[in-house]
Design an enzyme around this catalytic site. Structure first.
Site, mmCIF file in Angstrom:
data_model
loop_
_atom_site.group_PDB
_atom_site.id
_atom_site.type_symbol
_atom_site.label_atom_id
_atom_site.label_comp_id
_atom_site.label_asym_id
_atom_site.label_seq_id
_atom_site.Cartn_x
_atom_site.Cartn_y
_atom_site.Cartn_z
ATOM 1 N N ILE A 1 32.356 64.662 -54.483
ATOM 2 C CA ILE A 1 32.649 65.922 -54.863
ATOM 3 C C ILE A 1 33.467 65.868 -56.031
ATOM 4 O O ILE A 1 34.638 65.533 -56.227
ATOM 5 C CB ILE A 1 33.169 66.864 -53.761
ATOM 6 C CG1 ILE A 1 32.290 66.424 -52.480
ATOM 7 C CG2 ILE A 1 33.327 68.154 -54.292
ATOM 8 C CD1 ILE A 1 30.744 66.779 -52.871
ATOM 9 N N GLU B 1 24.070 66.289 -60.260
ATOM 10 C CA GLU B 1 23.426 67.670 -60.028
ATOM 11 C C GLU B 1 21.575 67.339 -59.932
ATOM 12 O O GLU B 1 21.061 67.964 -60.602
ATOM 13 C CB GLU B 1 23.510 68.666 -61.167
ATOM 14 C CG GLU B 1 25.102 68.948 -60.914
ATOM 15 C CD GLU B 1 25.643 70.195 -61.642
ATOM 16 O OE1 GLU B 1 24.813 71.038 -61.821
ATOM 17 O OE2 GLU B 1 26.713 70.109 -62.093
#
Ligand SMILES: Cc1cc2nc3c(=O)[nH]c(=O)nc-3n(C[C@H](O)[C@H](O)[C@H](O)COP(=O)(O)OP(=O)(O)OC[C@H]3O[C@@H](n4cnc5c(N)ncnc54)[C@H](O)[C@@H]3O)c2cc1C
Length: 393
Positions: free
Chosen positions: A157, A366
């Site tokens: 993250i 992504e």
């Protein structure tokens, strides 16, 4: 009609960011890469100049200047420092759940802090066992009175440990597949939530990438974003709008490498002339510039689509194509830039070495570029193009 894709106001904003990038960020880029330290001074610079506001409406303290110019800002910063460009891109990524589906109370509490940059944000979808297959996530959220209890962990993250607000996806109904996923905003000081570790990595060295652990974290029920079960849809809508941020980062890296290689090729001489005048080098420069400009066309088109109110359904393919083209350009162009610098391209004294390492991640996060290709092909299959073939023999 002008060939210039930006309005005068957009060009002024680009100039402001370009000047900051050249004068304040570029001199820090090598150090950020070498120390692997999150550049809080860059965050402070962005706060002072209102750059986080580029992603928010005026009502929340933002500039209300739209998507295209925010992508241009990420591009300009990434030309000199991909870590700095990413700081802006992730502020958008971590804020989008609220912007797309937040309650009025959530918007009022969080958006002004995110628009000013007082708080940084993060987006937590990936887990150790689920990246591309995000619906396979195992983090659970169970309702308990006026709260949800989160248990599980998230991997890789961005902004772990530096964000004040995390958008977290967890299953409220584990038997319902992707329809059992819900979205939450989790404040960094929530008891039971911690950042367990940070990952050392190949590039974007100043950006933190970490593991989040939820060990019975008690998140107020009012922090549920949208309704229970809306989470997967929200996560995908976010990615449609955030992937172009990665595209802008990739394009910036590619153009930065092209510009650097061009200057180098002008002054480095072999066999009695600048290497830029050797045709094989000139051809590389021409291909690099063309890849950048073609990728920019797709990226800016996406920005204009959002600014002109294109429906969500039309954004998916445009977003995936921009991400695919810009990130592939980043990897290809930076590899060529290293080649143009020869041995000097391979050593850390010259920035193209860093640019090549930074470029790689844009093909991965992504949604990997394999996933982008699947998305584009899926959207193509929905289109009816049979008429194009009518009469073809
Ligand atoms: C530096 C960094 C920062 C990140 N930041 C974030 C973040 O802020 N938030 C977040 O949620 N995640 C983040 N990620 C996670 C990132 O989005 C995932 O790593 C990525 O989506 C790929 O998932 P995976 O690593 O599990 O690979 P996998 O899904 O295991 O894929 C492995 C390989 O198989 C290919 N593959 C998988 N499925 C298919 C298929 N159906 N067809 C064809 N090929 C396929 C992939 O393209 C890839 O090449 C980050 C990752 C890194 C490294």
């Amino acid at each position: 009609m002008s060939w210039e894709p930006l309005t005068e106001e957009q060009r002024e904003l680009r100039e402001l960011v370009r000047t900051l990038a050249r004068e304040r960020i570029a001199p820090r880029a090598a150090e950020i890469d070498a120390t692997h330290e999150f550049p809080w001074d860059v965050v402070e610079l962005f706060r002072e100049h209102g750059l986080f506001g580029l992603f928010f409406d005026e009502q929340w303290g933002g500039t209300g200047t739209g998507t295209l110019v925010s992508l241009v800002a990420i591009e300009e910063l990434s030309k000199v420092c991909a870590t700095s460009g990413l700081i802006l891109a992730v502020q958008e990524l971590g804020s989008l759940a609220l912007k797309l589906a937040g309650s009025p109370k959530q918007l009022e509490r969080y958006l002004p802090r995110l628009a000013s940059g007082e708080w940084l944000s993060a987006y937590a979808l990936t887990e150790a066992g689920s990246g591309s297959d995000s619906a396979a996530m195992r983090t659970r959220a169970e309702r308990d009175g006026d709260a949800y209890i989160l248990r599980g962990s998230k991997r890789f993250i961005t902004n772990a440990g530096v964000a004040s607000l995390y958008t977290v996806f967890a299953k409220t109904d584990p038997d319902a597949g992707h329809e059992g996923v819900s979205a939450f905003v989790v404040e960094a000081d929530t008891p039971g939530f911690e950042v367990a570790r940070l990952e050392p990595k190949m590039g974007i060295a100043g950006s933190t990438t970490g593991e989040l652990v939820f060990d019975g974290a008690r998140v107020p029920a009012e922090n549920l974003v949208g309704e229970e079960g809306d989470g997967f849809k929200i996560a995908m809508r976010i990615l449609d709008r955030s992937r172009p941020g990665v595209a802008a980062q990739g394009l910036g890296i590619a153009q930065g490498a092209t510009d650097y290689a061009l200057e180098y090729a002008r002054s480095r001489e072999t066999m009695g002339k600048p290497i830029a005048e050797h045709q094989l080098v000139a051809a590389k420069l021409a291909d690099m510039e063309t890849r950048c400009e073609a990728a920019r066309g797709l990226l800016y088109r996406f920005g204009r689509m959002v600014d002109e109110g294109a429906p969500d359904a039309e954004l998916t393919k445009a977003s995936a194509m921009a991400k695919l083209a810009c990130s592939d350009a980043a990897m290809w162009v930076t590899t060529e830039a290293v080649q143009i610098l020869g041995g000097y391209g391979y050593i850390k004294e010259y920035p193209v070495e860093r640019m090549m390492r930074d470029a790689k991640i844009t093909q991965i996060y992504e949604g990997t570029n394999e996933i982008q290709r699947l998305v584009i092909a899926r959207e193509m299959l929905k289109e009816n193009r049979a008429f194009l073939l009518a009469g073809v023999t």
